[in-house]
Design a protein around this motif. Structure first.
Motif, PDB file in Angstrom:
ATOM      1  N   GLU A 136       2.502   1.698  -3.428  1.00  0.00           N
ATOM      2  CA  GLU A 136       1.579   2.193  -4.455  1.00  0.00           C
ATOM      3  C   GLU A 136       1.118   3.621  -4.198  1.00  0.00           C
ATOM      4  N   ASN A 137       1.270   4.107  -2.960  1.00  0.00           N
ATOM      5  CA  ASN A 137       0.827   5.449  -2.598  1.00  0.00           C
ATOM      6  C   ASN A 137       1.959   6.441  -2.866  1.00  0.00           C
ATOM      7  N   GLY A 164       0.820  -1.206   0.000  1.00  0.00           N
ATOM      8  CA  GLY A 164       0.000   0.000   0.000  1.00  0.00           C
ATOM      9  C   GLY A 164       0.853   1.255   0.000  1.00  0.00           C
ATOM     10  N   THR A 182       1.981   9.520  -2.492  1.00  0.00           N
ATOM     11  CA  THR A 182       2.009  10.648  -1.559  1.00  0.00           C
ATOM     12  C   THR A 182       2.516  10.245  -0.179  1.00  0.00           C
ATOM     13  N   ARG A 183       2.918   9.007  -0.029  1.00  0.00           N
ATOM     14  CA  ARG A 183       3.406   8.535   1.273  1.00  0.00           C
ATOM     15  C   ARG A 183       4.733   9.204   1.603  1.00  0.00           C
TER      16      ARG A 183
END
Length: 135
Positions: free
Chosen positions: A73-74, A70, A76-77
């Motif tokens: 794939e993010n 997750g 903006t993390r």
């Protein structure tokens, strides 16, 4: 057209059974199915399978892998979130190393105390039979 599960297994280095399991628990699912119902894995899913294999080799749990995927794939993390996972896993590894060093020390002492001769007396077996360590 993507790879079947057999091809995905070869590409990722994971057993087909493991890939099926990851599909069942919705960790990494095939991108599609053929008309005959065969799982089809495209490059994105193949990359995820390799990612999970590598993460598992570091000892991350399946749930950790789900969260790491997750984060991967993010876009903006923050890297801080990922570092938390790495540091937590490092702490687990360091605790295991301490436990293994303690076991090594204890077993080494027992092996040293055992005469290793024809007599039946053996401190190793005596220690294993006791309810708590006597070293």
């Amino acid at each position: 057209m993507g790879l079947t599960i057999g091809g995905a297994a070869v590409h990722s280095g994971l057993p087909a059974k493991t890939i099926r399991y990851y599909d069942e628990i919705a960790l990494v699912s095939p991108s599609s199915r053929s008309q005959a119902g065969y799982r089809q894995y495209e490059s994105a899913e193949l990359h995820k399978l390799s990612f999970v294999k590598r993460a598992r080799s570091f000892g991350f749990s399946v749930e950790d892998c789900r969260q790491l995927l997750g984060l991967f794939e993010n876009q903006t993390r923050s890297s801080r979130e990922v570092k938390v996972f790495a540091n937590r896993r490092l702490e687990d590894i360091e605790a295991k190393i301490r436990d293994l060093q303690s076991l090594h020390s204890e077993l080494s002492q027992l092996a040293h105390r055992c005469p290793g001769d024809e007599q039946s007396d053996c401190p190793i077996l005596t220690s294993l039979a006791s309810e708590k360590a006597d070293t």
